[in-house]
Design a protein around this motif. Structure first.
Motif, PDB file in Angstrom:
ATOM      1  N   VAL A 310      64.706  30.114  12.968  1.00 58.68           N
ATOM      2  CA  VAL A 310      63.950  30.438  11.754  1.00 58.68           C
ATOM      3  C   VAL A 310      64.592  29.772  10.539  1.00 58.68           C
ATOM      4  O   VAL A 310      63.904  29.178   9.696  1.00 58.68           O
ATOM      5  CB  VAL A 310      63.869  31.963  11.550  1.00 58.68           C
ATOM      6  CG1 VAL A 310      63.286  32.291  10.174  1.00 58.68           C
ATOM      7  CG2 VAL A 310      63.009  32.596  12.637  1.00 58.68           C
ATOM      8  N   LEU A 311      65.917  29.868  10.444  1.00 61.46           N
ATOM      9  CA  LEU A 311      66.608  29.279   9.305  1.00 61.46           C
ATOM     10  C   LEU A 311      66.499  27.757   9.327  1.00 61.46           C
ATOM     11  O   LEU A 311      66.279  27.124   8.282  1.00 61.46           O
ATOM     12  CB  LEU A 311      68.080  29.708   9.299  1.00 61.46           C
ATOM     13  CG  LEU A 311      68.922  29.224   8.105  1.00 61.46           C
ATOM     14  CD1 LEU A 311      68.259  29.593   6.783  1.00 61.46           C
ATOM     15  CD2 LEU A 311      70.329  29.816   8.181  1.00 61.46           C
ATOM     16  N   GLN A 312      66.649  27.157  10.501  1.00 61.04           N
ATOM     17  CA  GLN A 312      66.497  25.707  10.609  1.00 61.04           C
ATOM     18  C   GLN A 312      65.113  25.256  10.147  1.00 61.04           C
ATOM     19  O   GLN A 312      64.982  24.287   9.397  1.00 61.04           O
ATOM     20  CB  GLN A 312      66.723  25.264  12.055  1.00 61.04           C
ATOM     21  CG  GLN A 312      68.166  25.049  12.451  1.00 61.04           C
ATOM     22  CD  GLN A 312      68.275  24.467  13.845  1.00 61.04           C
ATOM     23  OE1 GLN A 312      67.417  24.641  14.696  1.00 61.04           O
ATOM     24  NE2 GLN A 312      69.355  23.756  14.098  1.00 61.04           N
ATOM     25  N   LYS A 313      64.088  25.968  10.608  1.00 58.77           N
ATOM     26  CA  LYS A 313      62.715  25.619  10.244  1.00 58.77           C
ATOM     27  C   LYS A 313      62.493  25.782   8.746  1.00 58.77           C
ATOM     28  O   LYS A 313      61.845  24.941   8.106  1.00 58.77           O
ATOM     29  CB  LYS A 313      61.738  26.492  11.025  1.00 58.77           C
ATOM     30  CG  LYS A 313      60.279  26.064  10.899  1.00 58.77           C
ATOM     31  CD  LYS A 313      59.388  26.864  11.834  1.00 58.77           C
ATOM     32  CE  LYS A 313      57.941  26.394  11.745  1.00 58.77           C
ATOM     33  NZ  LYS A 313      57.050  27.146  12.680  1.00 58.77           N
ATOM     34  N   SER A 314      63.016  26.864   8.177  1.00 55.39           N
ATOM     35  CA  SER A 314      62.862  27.113   6.740  1.00 55.39           C
ATOM     36  C   SER A 314      63.557  26.034   5.924  1.00 55.39           C
ATOM     37  O   SER A 314      63.017  25.542   4.924  1.00 55.39           O
ATOM     38  CB  SER A 314      63.430  28.490   6.388  1.00 55.39           C
ATOM     39  OG  SER A 314      62.765  29.519   7.094  1.00 55.39           O
ATOM     40  N   LEU A 315      64.770  25.658   6.347  1.00 53.80           N
ATOM     41  CA  LEU A 315      65.516  24.631   5.633  1.00 53.80           C
ATOM     42  C   LEU A 315      64.822  23.276   5.738  1.00 53.80           C
ATOM     43  O   LEU A 315      64.824  22.495   4.779  1.00 53.80           O
ATOM     44  CB  LEU A 315      66.949  24.536   6.188  1.00 53.80           C
ATOM     45  CG  LEU A 315      67.864  25.718   5.872  1.00 53.80           C
ATOM     46  CD1 LEU A 315      69.167  25.607   6.655  1.00 53.80           C
ATOM     47  CD2 LEU A 315      68.161  25.788   4.372  1.00 53.80           C
ATOM     48  N   LYS A 316      64.229  23.014   6.877  1.00 56.78           N
ATOM     49  CA  LYS A 316      63.507  21.752   7.067  1.00 56.78           C
ATOM     50  C   LYS A 316      62.307  21.683   6.129  1.00 56.78           C
ATOM     51  O   LYS A 316      62.063  20.653   5.478  1.00 56.78           O
ATOM     52  CB  LYS A 316      63.054  21.614   8.519  1.00 56.78           C
ATOM     53  CG  LYS A 316      62.368  20.291   8.817  1.00 56.78           C
ATOM     54  CD  LYS A 316      61.974  20.195  10.288  1.00 56.78           C
ATOM     55  CE  LYS A 316      61.284  18.866  10.568  1.00 56.78           C
ATOM     56  NZ  LYS A 316      60.902  18.750  12.000  1.00 56.78           N
ATOM     57  N   LYS A 317      61.541  22.809   6.039  1.00 54.70           N
ATOM     58  CA  LYS A 317      60.383  22.835   5.147  1.00 54.70           C
ATOM     59  C   LYS A 317      60.812  22.693   3.692  1.00 54.70           C
ATOM     60  O   LYS A 317      60.175  21.986   2.908  1.00 54.70           O
ATOM     61  CB  LYS A 317      59.615  24.142   5.339  1.00 54.70           C
ATOM     62  CG  LYS A 317      58.823  24.214   6.638  1.00 54.70           C
ATOM     63  CD  LYS A 317      58.014  25.498   6.707  1.00 54.70           C
ATOM     64  CE  LYS A 317      57.158  25.536   7.964  1.00 54.70           C
ATOM     65  NZ  LYS A 317      56.352  26.789   8.055  1.00 54.70           N
ATOM     66  N   LEU A 318      61.907  23.374   3.336  1.00 49.99           N
ATOM     67  CA  LEU A 318      62.422  23.277   1.975  1.00 49.99           C
ATOM     68  C   LEU A 318      62.838  21.851   1.653  1.00 49.99           C
ATOM     69  O   LEU A 318      62.550  21.338   0.567  1.00 49.99           O
ATOM     70  CB  LEU A 318      63.615  24.225   1.798  1.00 49.99           C
ATOM     71  CG  LEU A 318      64.287  24.231   0.424  1.00 49.99           C
ATOM     72  CD1 LEU A 318      63.293  24.670  -0.647  1.00 49.99           C
ATOM     73  CD2 LEU A 318      65.508  25.141   0.419  1.00 49.99           C
TER      74      LEU A 318
END
Length: 335
Positions: A310-318
């Motif tokens: 979840v954190l990886q995906k969020s950071l990627k989108k950011l």
């Protein structure tokens, strides 16, 4: 063209799960006894040495030839390393500081966020993301990597430097009082990974059963003579040699590729998952025996995996949003 060694993900999976098993046992008070729980599981802490070898081997696979031939600039190399590890680690550090605010946690958080805390006399004294000492050591290795490539540029020099690194290890252990978090203490493990890379083509021709026998023999010696430097070196090297010689499904499959791909994130976040499970009473829901221990390990692994993804995906989108915004601003300025 660089070769991908998928079995290395299998080793990362084994090492990651082993370290989680060790930390769950170390931070719990289960009424479990026996050789497996009292001796074998605590020894999984030494999987950090296997991680060191894997880090050196993996870095050589990706950058050794580029570094020596000048096909990658130092700015590009360090930029890639920084972008790979900083965002995820920074979020964990900030969460830890916010949850336990103090002058001490602020200082330790600052040290963590610079990624330079591996140069401290004892990085393991930092309580903010305590397991992060390993990341500090790895970042020191990244900084030294161009010099590392020169040191192992040929076999004779590599063996000479490896011998000196073993001397350094014992000097750190018995005279200077340094720990595994010190790069000179652990240099022999990084160099062993680099040397296995140098001889990878010869190792690939090994019979996989002979390599498996080497792993079994090294494991027996490790537990018979005790967890000393020589035993850790031989066992970790045996694991990596087996992975290089055998690219079969045992270590190279979808599961190991998934876990191996997020092994660093799992390592950094698993104690966060454990503390949350502890607060929710999940680490004591089934009593204090083997059933509870196994359940706790599974809960921690699954929780850390979900958090990491979840954190990886969020950071990627950011990162994508920031990149798009930056391009828009630049375009407006150009017009």
């Amino acid at each position: 063209m660089k070769k991908y060694y998928g079995s290395a993900d299998g080793l990362r999976t084994i090492a990651c799960i082993g370290i989680v098993m060790m930390h769950v046992a170390e931070n719990s008070t289960y009424s479990i006894q026996g050789y497996l729980y009292d001796t074998v599981i605590p020894s999984f802490t030494d999987f950090v040495f296997l991680f060191m070898m894997l880090s050196a081997f993996g870095m050589c696979c990706g950058y050794y030839n580029k570094m020596l031939s000048g096909k990658i600039s130092l700015s590009e190399f360090y930029g890639r390393r920084f972008k790979k590890i900083f965002p995820f680690f920074a979020v964990l550090v900030l969460l830890d500081v916010v949850m336990s605010p103090s002058a001490g946690s602020f200082c330790e958080g600052f040290a963590d966020l610079t990624l330079m805390f591996g140069f401290l006399p004892d990085p393991r004294s930092i309580a903010v993301i305590g397991v992060g000492w390993f990341l500090g050591l790895i970042f020191v290795f990244y900084i030294c990597f161009p010099f590392f490539c020169v040191l192992i540029e040929n076999g004779r020099r590599a063996w000479t430097v490896f011998g000196l690194s073993v001397v350094w290890h014992f000097m750190c252990l018995y005279y200077f009082g340094a720990s595994r978090a010190n790069v000179l203490y652990s240099a022999c493990f990084f160099l062993a990974g680099g040397m296995i890379y140098l001889y990878r083509e010869q190792i690939e021709r090994w019979n996989k059963w002979a390599a498996a026998g080497l792993v079994l023999s090294a494991a027996v010696v490790y537990y018979v003579i005790g967890r000393n430097t020589a035993a850790c070196l031989v066992l970790s090297a045996a694991f990596l040699i087996y992975a290089v010689s055998d690219q079969g499904k045992l270590l190279n499959n979808r599961i190991t590729k998934f876990i191996g791909g997020i092994s660093m994130e799992l390592y950094l976040s698993h104690m966060v998952a454990f503390r949350l499970a502890e607060k929710l009473k999940l680490t004591s829901a089934l009593g204090d025996g083997w059933e509870q221990y196994i359940f706790s390990v599974i809960i921690v692994l699954c929780g850390a995996a979900v958090f990491s993804l979840v954190l990886q995906k969020s950071l990627k989108k950011l990162g994508e949003k920031v990149s798009v915004t930056g391009r828009k601003i630049t375009g407006q300025e150009e017009r």
